[in-house]
Design a protein around this motif. Structure first.
Motif, short mmCIF file in Angstrom:
data_model
loop_
_atom_site.label_atom_id
_atom_site.label_comp_id
_atom_site.label_asym_id
_atom_site.label_seq_id
_atom_site.Cartn_x
_atom_site.Cartn_y
_atom_site.Cartn_z
N LEU A 80 -1.90 3.04 -8.33
CA LEU A 80 -2.12 4.14 -7.44
C LEU A 80 -3.60 4.11 -6.83
CD1 LEU A 80 -0.58 5.90 -5.21
CD2 LEU A 80 -0.84 7.68 -6.88
N THR A 125 -2.43 16.18 3.44
CA THR A 125 -3.98 16.07 3.57
C THR A 125 -4.29 15.41 4.96
OG1 THR A 125 -4.25 15.56 1.01
CG2 THR A 125 -6.23 15.34 2.42
N LEU A 126 -3.97 14.07 5.15
CA LEU A 126 -4.26 13.52 6.33
C LEU A 126 -3.57 14.40 7.51
CD1 LEU A 126 -4.97 10.86 7.69
CD2 LEU A 126 -2.70 10.05 7.47
N LEU A 162 -2.76 14.79 -10.91
CA LEU A 162 -1.54 13.85 -11.16
C LEU A 162 -1.84 12.69 -12.37
CD1 LEU A 162 -1.33 13.31 -7.18
CD2 LEU A 162 0.28 14.34 -8.60
N LEU A 165 -6.00 1.09 0.70
CA LEU A 165 -5.45 1.52 1.94
C LEU A 165 -6.51 1.98 2.94
CD1 LEU A 165 -3.00 2.52 3.96
CD2 LEU A 165 -2.94 4.88 2.47
N SER A 191 -10.12 9.61 9.23
CA SER A 191 -9.50 10.61 8.52
C SER A 191 -8.54 10.06 7.39
CB SER A 191 -8.50 11.43 9.42
OG SER A 191 -9.03 11.77 10.60
N PHE A 225 0.08 10.16 -14.40
CA PHE A 225 1.43 9.45 -15.06
C PHE A 225 1.18 8.15 -15.43
CE2 PHE A 225 1.61 7.16 -11.07
CZ PHE A 225 0.94 7.90 -10.23
N GLU A 226 2.23 7.40 -16.11
CA GLU A 226 1.85 5.99 -16.47
C GLU A 226 1.63 5.21 -15.31
OE1 GLU A 226 4.74 4.64 -19.36
OE2 GLU A 226 5.45 6.42 -19.41
N GLN A 245 6.14 11.52 -9.65
CA GLN A 245 4.53 11.79 -9.53
C GLN A 245 4.08 11.05 -8.28
OE1 GLN A 245 1.92 13.54 -11.77
NE2 GLN A 245 4.00 14.83 -11.89
N ILE A 246 4.40 9.80 -8.23
CA ILE A 246 3.93 9.10 -6.84
C ILE A 246 4.46 9.56 -5.69
CG2 ILE A 246 4.36 6.83 -5.86
CD1 ILE A 246 4.26 5.53 -8.47
N ALA A 279 -8.57 10.88 3.36
CA ALA A 279 -7.46 11.27 2.80
C ALA A 279 -7.17 10.46 1.45
CB ALA A 279 -6.42 11.32 3.66
N ILE A 283 1.07 14.53 -1.04
CA ILE A 283 -0.21 15.11 -0.96
C ILE A 283 -1.14 14.56 -0.02
CG2 ILE A 283 -2.36 15.82 -2.09
CD1 ILE A 283 -0.54 16.33 -4.50
N PHE A 284 -0.94 13.05 0.19
CA PHE A 284 -1.64 12.40 0.77
C PHE A 284 -1.40 12.61 2.32
CE2 PHE A 284 -1.80 8.53 3.50
CZ PHE A 284 -3.05 8.04 3.51
N LEU A 323 4.93 12.72 -5.22
CA LEU A 323 4.14 13.79 -4.97
C LEU A 323 2.95 13.42 -4.29
CD1 LEU A 323 3.81 16.84 -5.47
CD2 LEU A 323 3.01 16.46 -7.79
N ALA A 324 2.19 12.40 -4.96
CA ALA A 324 0.98 11.95 -4.61
C ALA A 324 1.04 11.49 -2.97
CB ALA A 324 0.45 10.65 -5.37
N LEU A 369 -7.77 13.16 -7.29
CA LEU A 369 -6.63 13.76 -8.04
C LEU A 369 -6.47 13.01 -9.18
CD1 LEU A 369 -4.52 15.02 -5.07
CD2 LEU A 369 -6.13 16.52 -6.39
N LEU A 418 0.97 -1.03 -0.01
CA LEU A 418 0.03 -0.09 0.15
C LEU A 418 0.67 1.16 -0.09
CD1 LEU A 418 -2.49 -1.28 2.73
CD2 LEU A 418 -3.08 -0.78 -0.03
N PRO A 419 0.33 2.38 -0.62
CA PRO A 419 1.28 3.47 -0.66
C PRO A 419 0.99 4.20 0.72
CG PRO A 419 -0.90 3.97 -2.15
CD PRO A 419 -0.84 2.46 -1.72
N PRO A 420 1.76 4.99 1.19
CA PRO A 420 3.07 5.52 0.55
C PRO A 420 4.36 4.66 1.16
CG PRO A 420 2.35 6.99 2.37
CD PRO A 420 1.47 5.84 2.22
N ASN A 463 7.54 9.09 -13.56
CA ASN A 463 6.41 8.40 -13.00
C ASN A 463 6.42 8.47 -11.43
OD1 ASN A 463 5.10 8.28 -15.27
ND2 ASN A 463 5.95 6.25 -15.79
N TYR A 488 -4.90 1.14 -5.29
CA TYR A 488 -4.10 0.70 -3.88
C TYR A 488 -4.47 1.93 -2.88
CZ TYR A 488 -1.73 -3.33 -5.58
OH TYR A 488 -1.51 -4.72 -5.45
N LEU A 489 -4.58 3.08 -3.28
CA LEU A 489 -5.24 4.01 -2.43
C LEU A 489 -6.46 3.85 -1.80
CD1 LEU A 489 -4.42 7.76 -3.73
CD2 LEU A 489 -3.57 6.77 -1.70
N PHE A 528 4.83 -0.56 -2.21
CA PHE A 528 3.92 -0.34 -3.56
C PHE A 528 4.81 0.00 -4.84
CE2 PHE A 528 2.46 3.37 -5.96
CZ PHE A 528 1.15 2.81 -6.43
#
Lengths: 664, 304
Positions: free
Chosen positions: B94, A532-533, B86, B101, B64, B88-89, A521-522, B68, A528-529, A524-525, B75, A394-396, A518, B97-98, A400
């Motif tokens: 993501l 936000t959290l 956002l 999560l 929360s 991207f390839e 960008q991940i 989030a 951001i996550f 960055l995401a 996005l 799972l991200p982040p 890429n 998987y988000l 992942f």
């Protein structure tokens, strides 16, 4: 030259572990470890930051004139770093973990333990640095022996000794395959070395030799159905050892497979497909069997099989990419597999260390006896949560990133692919996503039952947080996990370089450039996550401070006399799943039926257990059959001397007859 | 860039209301106003909170985290020819998987209460969302194979300009599948019934029994956003990206409204599956996804 002398000095000093006084033993070992790690890590960072040329370190020249040489190339350099980190963290953690054993074990046991730990580490380093076949087999053997001594450290229990022996036997079966493979190479090329593989492969069919090597290395790595030693040995070993064994030792099998693959020249497609299919099976079945385990460390052991499967999927894709001339697929597959080697070594060792802390605190590895540990050992719980999220991909977190690379290899190769290839890839995508889903099922169970809710036993209720010396090393691992998850471009770029150099893929600026972007960008995401959290949580805190906050009992639907025993258990959590997966898992239930005439039934025991289908059919049944056969032959062992004289007489008679008939 | 994100947020304001209206009209009731669900959230925000003694930090942060993850996933979705914030390839990996999560935290938060009801819900939710995962990935893999791209924005931009007229077949199968996946992911009929009154028959509702006040409001907001999120995905699949932007915006809300009405009508005229039929139902989605894959194999002439 200085480097190799220093290395030899460390090897020699390791014997002194037996001589130093008891209080100094740990620090003496740690000193040797740190010195060796600094030395070998400097070799590999020098290699990776340098021009990318392999370099040799002559170690010594034997009396027979053969030179013992260590070769460090890109692949070795990577594995050296992976081994060093986990071994160091494991040993730092061991200080606190071994404390309770000091009362009941004498100094000699500890000396043997430290000595074996040092040699497990040294042998793993040598495995990745030695090219010569004989020397390789010797260090491979040392690795098996030293880990055997580590596994039986706690051998007061008979079952642990039995597990240890069975482990040793299975390791030797694996070694036998590797030996035969090397002998074939020797017979053909006159050299017994990884360097001679290229020559052999250029002249013969590649597949048979590869399969021999693969069988040997796959036993170490734990691919299904060759995994049967793994779920037994990991729970038996002390936790810092399980962490090292699962985190890095089984990766030596992966190293071997990668080393052989780097020399292969033909039969690539079929090889890739075989690896891919075996890995898919290992991945899916590994996690499926993990879900039904009650023993926390055994559950983690089955997850190692799943993760070896994920690594294998990456490798298999890499080989298929080479076979079909798809450079991007090769690069992403190998890079995903290699990065997952690193990632898995981090989160799996972390999880095993946490399992060790739980075992010490609650005196049980059975997750049905735990519960509510989050409040009693918050640091361990948070670290276990981080490890769980990482292992689920799972991200982040870091898992992942490697799964993303493997997925992208698959998705990217779909357009324009042949029918056969498309079906294979879509099947793999479905399987990998199923593995992800099952892993989430398994770790919500593991984390939820062990750490959340109310304690299910008195001992779990009295659990105390692990000592600082056990927590701090784990924090370093967790930090690295998060770093790879959030700063992935920094880590993936060197991995790409290692892959392109090892498999001669040629530089692919387009793919590497695109994927660095890429991954940025991940990151960055991920950023951001996290922001936000954090904002949400801060606002939540502010909001709650302005409103009434009360506590009360959990909603019980009007029933207020609940006990912790009424909570959902691991078994009940997995009940639905068990129902679907029945044909594959074969849960065994033992219960004494209540008779019709029993008006007041007495106390009963209920037991349910999921056997490993492969262990039962591939190991236990043949072994039972053989020992049954041998027992029948044992009738001849009467203990009466006249019978033995008769046997000798009959034997001579037979020999005589055969000689007369000119048969022998 | 932010258009996709903002539109989803706006659609989320109407979505639950439209479902409620549809259900009340279908059952001949007068029913609440369109914005009633959001008024309920305002009420929740004014209330205090009660936490169970058993719960720990996990229970408190889970809503929360889930919210989030959903905003993070928002996005990643494009609108018309505009790329997502956002893009991207492999952004769909993501995306999936988000959301997973978020689900992970919802499940462990339920286990945190130590209640057997909530453990039961957690077990069911974990199982069902695990089973639905392959269907989504096969669907996306088929997109990637058909268009040759691996990012939401680019896939949807190229979907209709491949010059293949049969793409509509795939578009319809895909949309059907996404509606069904959204139903499972959002715990609606026929897998789960949000209006059932008995804990034993609940899945998602039973997991959030112990929430109150602010955290409960977050959970509801998350659910509404997730609906609009899937609605936006469906919209991207059925409306060609090249059309006029004003028309697109209109169609966006039309698709969202239609999606909400489909949910409303399904819930009015259908009963929930028997619990042990659910795995079969969800696995059927995977096989439909495989059929879609076959369709694409034929379309791209790999399978003659």
């Amino acid at each position: 030259m200085f480097g190799s002398t220093a290395f030899l000095v460390i090897l020699a000093l390791s014997l002194l572990v037996f001589a130093v006084p008891e209080w100094l033993k740990y620090y003496f070992t740690l000193g040797l470890l740190v010195a060796g790690i600094a030395l070998t890590s400097s070799w590999s960072t020098g290699m990776l930051t340098g021009a990318g040329q392999a370099y040799e370190l002559p170690l010594f020249t034997a009396a027979t004139g053969t030179r013992m040489v260590l070769v460090i190339d890109n692949l070795s350099a990577f594995f050296i770093l992976v081994v060093n980190f986990t071994v160091l963290i494991g040993f730092l953690y061991a200080r606190g973990y071994l404390e309770p054993y000091k009362i009941r074990m004498n100094a000699l046991r500890f000396s043997i333990h430290y000595f074996s730990y040092l040699w497990l580490w040294i042998s793993m380093l040598m495995v990745v640095m030695i090219r010569d076949g004989i020397a390789f087999l010797i260090v491979w053997e040392i690795m098996a022996l030293s880990s055997f001594f580590l596994v039986i450290f706690d051998a007061e229990e008979r079952s642990i000794m039995k597990t240890g022996i069975s482990y040793l036997i299975q390791m030797h079966v694996g070694m036998f395959f590797i030996l035969v493979a090397f002998l074939l190479v020797q017979q053909d090329t006159g050299r017994m070395s990884f360097d001679a593989l290229g020559e052999y492969f250029s002249r013969h069919r590649n597949l048979p030799l590869f399969l021999l090597f693969f069988a040997g290395f796959a036993i170490k790595a734990g691919f299904i159905p060759l995994h049967t030693w793994l779920p037994e040995a990991h729970p038996a070993a002390p936790s810092h050892v399980s962490g090292v064994m699962s985190g890095v030792m089984i990766k030596m099998g992966i190293y071997g497979i990668m080393r052989v693959l780097a020399s292969m020249q033909s039969d690539l497609l079929i090889t890739g497909v075989i690896i891919l299919i075996m890995s898919l099976v290992s991945g899916v079945l590994g996690v499926m069997m993990a879900i039904v385990q009650h023993d926390l460390k055994r559950l983690l052991a089955y997850h190692s099989i799943e993760n070896i499967g994920i690594i294998g999927i990456g490798i298999g894709l890499g080989v298929i990419g080479q076979a079909t001339g798809n450079g991007a697929l090769s690069l992403l597959g190998y890079a995903g597999g290699l990065l997952h080697v690193l990632n898995h070594s981090l989160f799996k060792s972390l999880l095993f260390f946490n399992a060790g802390s739980v075992y010490h605190a609650a005196h049980t590895r059975n997750i049905e006896q735990t519960g509510g540990l989050m409040k009693r050992m918050p640091w361990t719980a948070i670290l276990f949560l981080a490890g769980s999220l990482a292992i689920c991909g799972l991200p982040p977190f870091n898992g992942f990133i490697s799964e993303y690379l493997i997925y992208m290899g698959m998705f990217g190769s779909l357009s324009g692919a042949s029918l056969y290839h498309s079906i294979l890839i879509v099947g793999s995508i479905a399987a990998l996503s199923l593995i992800g889903g099952l892993a989430i099922f398994c770790f919500t169970k593991a984390f939820g039952i062990v750490f959340l809710g109310e304690p299910r036993s008195e001992e779990a209720g009295n659990a105390r947080e692990a000592g600082r010396s056990m927590i701090f090393p784990q924090l370093a691992t967790a930090a690295l996990i998060l770093f790879i998850g959030l700063g992935s471009p920094l880590v993936v770029k060197p991995v790409f370089d290692i892959v392109t150099r090892t498999w001669n893929l040629g530089s692919q600026p387009l793919v590497t450039g695109a994927f660095t972007a890429n991954l940025a960008q991940i990151s960055l995401a991920g950023g951001i996550f996290v922001v936000t959290l954090a904002t949400l949580l801060l606002y939540r805190r502010y909001h709650l401070s302005r409103h009434v906050v009360e506590t009360g009992p959990t909603w019980g639907c009007g029933y207020t006399a609940g006990t912790p025993k009424q909570q959902y258990t691991a078994t009940s959590f997995a009940y639905n799943y068990n129902h679907i997966a029945k044909p594959l898992l074969q849960t065994r239930k033992e219960i004494e039926e209540i008779g019709e005439d029993e008006i007041f039934p007495h106390r009963r025991k209920f037991l349910s257990h999921s056997d490993d289908l492969f262990k039962r059919n591939l190991v236990d049944k043949p072994v039972d059959w053989i020992s049954g056969l041998l027992k029948r032959i044992a009738v001849m062992q009467t203990g009466q001397i006249r019978h033995y004289i008769l046997y000798a007489f009959v034997f001579m008679l037979i020999v005589l007859l055969l000689a007369m008939l000119k048969i022998i | 860039m932010m258009a996709g994100f903002i539109l989803i947020a706006v659609a989320a304001f109407f979505f639950p209301g439209v479902i409620l209206r549809t259900k009340s009209i279908a059952s001949g009731r007068k029913g609440p106003a369109i914005f009633q669900p959001w008024k309920d959230i305002a009420v929740l925000l004014r209330k205090g909170s009660v936490f169970s003694d058993t719960t720990s930090l996990i229970f408190r942060i889970a809503p929360s985290v889930t919210l989030a993850t959903i905003t993070g996933a928002m996005l990643l979705l494009p609108f018309a020819e505009q790329k997502a914030v956002l893009s991207f390839e492999g952004d769909f990996i993501l995306f999936a998987y988000l959301l997973a999560l978020g689900k992970f935290f919802t499940i462990i938060a339920a286990l945190d209460t130590g209640s057997s009801f909530e453990g039961m819900g957690a077990s069911r939710e974990a199982l069902f969302s695990m089973l639905v995962e392959p269907a989504f990935f096969i669907l996306i893999a088929t997109f990637a194979m058909f268009t040759g791209y691996t990012s939401f924005s680019v896939i949807f931009n190229h979907f209709f300009i491949t010059g293949n007229d049969y793409v509509l077949i795939y578009s319809i199968i895909g949309a059907y599948l996404l509606v069904q996946i959204a139903m499972v992911e959002n715990s609606r009929l026929p897998v789960d019934d949000p209006k059932t009154h008995l804990e034993l028959t609940m899945i998602h509702e039973v997991m959030i029994l112990d929430y109150s006040g602010f955290d409960k409001a977050l959970i509801h907001v998350g659910t509404y956003l997730k609906f609009a999120l899937y609605g936006s995905l469906i919209y991207n699949l059925v409306v060609p990206a090249g059309w006029n932007v004003i028309l697109q915006t209109g169609l966006f809300f039309a698709v969202q409204a239609l999606f909400a009405m489909v949910i409303g009508f399904t819930e009015s005229f259908r009963a929930r599956n028997k619990m042990n039929k659910n795995p079969k139902f969800i696995l059927t989605l995977t096989s439909i996804a495989l059929i879609a894959f076959m369709v694409i194999l034929i379309l791209t002439e790999k399978l003659a």
